[in-house]
Design a protein around this motif. Structure first.
Motif, PDB file in Angstrom:
ATOM      1  N   ALA A  69       0.829  -1.208   0.000  1.00  0.00           N
ATOM      2  CA  ALA A  69       0.000   0.000   0.000  1.00  0.00           C
ATOM      3  C   ALA A  69       0.864   1.259   0.000  1.00  0.00           C
ATOM      4  O   ALA A  69       0.542   2.248  -0.679  1.00  0.00           O
ATOM      5  N   ASP A  70       1.962   1.245   0.731  1.00  0.00           N
ATOM      6  CA  ASP A  70       2.872   2.386   0.769  1.00  0.00           C
ATOM      7  C   ASP A  70       3.534   2.610  -0.597  1.00  0.00           C
ATOM      8  O   ASP A  70       3.625   3.746  -1.059  1.00  0.00           O
ATOM      9  N   ILE A  71       3.975   1.535  -1.228  1.00  0.00           N
ATOM     10  CA  ILE A  71       4.605   1.636  -2.557  1.00  0.00           C
ATOM     11  C   ILE A  71       3.590   2.170  -3.571  1.00  0.00           C
ATOM     12  O   ILE A  71       3.895   3.065  -4.361  1.00  0.00           O
ATOM     13  N   ILE A  72       2.380   1.624  -3.537  1.00  0.00           N
ATOM     14  CA  ILE A  72       1.341   2.074  -4.471  1.00  0.00           C
ATOM     15  C   ILE A  72       1.040   3.556  -4.255  1.00  0.00           C
ATOM     16  O   ILE A  72       0.931   4.323  -5.214  1.00  0.00           O
ATOM     17  N   SER A  73       0.952   3.970  -3.012  1.00  0.00           N
ATOM     18  CA  SER A  73       0.706   5.370  -2.701  1.00  0.00           C
ATOM     19  C   SER A  73       1.803   6.264  -3.276  1.00  0.00           C
ATOM     20  O   SER A  73       1.523   7.327  -3.842  1.00  0.00           O
ATOM     21  N   LYS A  74       3.050   5.837  -3.159  1.00  0.00           N
ATOM     22  CA  LYS A  74       4.175   6.619  -3.708  1.00  0.00           C
ATOM     23  C   LYS A  74       4.101   6.692  -5.229  1.00  0.00           C
ATOM     24  O   LYS A  74       4.358   7.750  -5.816  1.00  0.00           O
ATOM     25  N   ILE A  75       3.773   5.577  -5.877  1.00  0.00           N
ATOM     26  CA  ILE A  75       3.666   5.572  -7.341  1.00  0.00           C
ATOM     27  C   ILE A  75       2.598   6.566  -7.783  1.00  0.00           C
ATOM     28  O   ILE A  75       2.822   7.367  -8.703  1.00  0.00           O
ATOM     29  N   LEU A  76       1.459   6.542  -7.142  1.00  0.00           N
ATOM     30  CA  LEU A  76       0.364   7.445  -7.509  1.00  0.00           C
ATOM     31  C   LEU A  76       0.717   8.894  -7.215  1.00  0.00           C
ATOM     32  O   LEU A  76       0.402   9.797  -7.996  1.00  0.00           O
ATOM     33  N   LYS A  77       1.380   9.129  -6.095  1.00  0.00           N
ATOM     34  CA  LYS A  77       1.743  10.494  -5.692  1.00  0.00           C
ATOM     35  C   LYS A  77       2.827  11.074  -6.608  1.00  0.00           C
ATOM     36  O   LYS A  77       2.821  12.277  -6.890  1.00  0.00           O
ATOM     37  N   ASP A  78       3.717  10.226  -7.084  1.00  0.00           N
ATOM     38  CA  ASP A  78       4.861  10.698  -7.865  1.00  0.00           C
ATOM     39  C   ASP A  78       4.580  10.840  -9.361  1.00  0.00           C
ATOM     40  O   ASP A  78       5.487  11.152 -10.125  1.00  0.00           O
TER      41      ASP A  78
END
Length: 171
Positions: A69-78
């Motif tokens: 979930a943290d990795i996915i959040s970073k991908i979406l945010k970046d």
């Protein structure tokens, strides 16, 4: 309101609203794709594999699901929608092929580039447009105005709807 040269014309305003909804939908759908196909998606998009994690760092998340979930959040945010679309295209180019077998990824890129022109440059074509659009499908010159006429708005809507439907049908 009907004059396509007016900044307030109905086609331009409709196009901008359409793109706002499309951007939001792409973020939501990409999150679903990432959750359902995390490893496959990341492996296809090698740039996502640039970070490495030690087991200790992963363990701090308490579970693999929290880490994911943290990795996915970073991908979406970046990423902007265009970056997510590029990753979706790399992951599964079939998302961008219509029912007649025609590939329309470049058309989607042009639509996003034109949206950016209208939001940031009053519709005036610049060099960045050609890079984002991955070409010059409409034979614009720098300084031209990329008007949003009725036919363009309808075609853009059809391409975007086709992509959203493809993504939703697959997920």
């Amino acid at each position: 309101v009907m004059d396509y040269k007016s900044p307030l014309n109905i086609y331009r305003q409709s196009f901008i609203l359409l793109m706002t909804a499309f951007d939001a939908a792409i973020f939501d759908i990409t999150e679903i794709v990432l959750n359902n196909h995390f490893f496959e998606f990341c492996n296809a998009n090698e740039n996502l594999l640039k970070d490495s994690y030690k087991l200790k760092e992963i363990a701090r998340f308490g579970s693999f699901e929290n880490f994911k979930a943290d990795i996915i959040s970073k991908i979406l945010k970046d990423n902007y929608a265009s970056g997510l679309l590029k990753m979706l295209h790399i992951y599964n180019p079939d998302y961008f092929i219509d029912d007649n077998g025609v590939e329309y990824y470049n058309s989607i890129c042009e639509i996003i580039a034109r949206r950016n022109l209208h939001i940031h440059k009053r519709g005036i074509v610049d060099e960045e447009y050609f890079i984002q659009a991955q070409g010059n499908e409409y034979n614009f010159a720098i300084g031209d105005i990329a008007y949003i006429r009725s036919e363009y708005n309808l075609n853009a809507t059809a391409y975007l709807e086709c992509l959203i439907c493809k993504l939703c049908d697959t997920e």
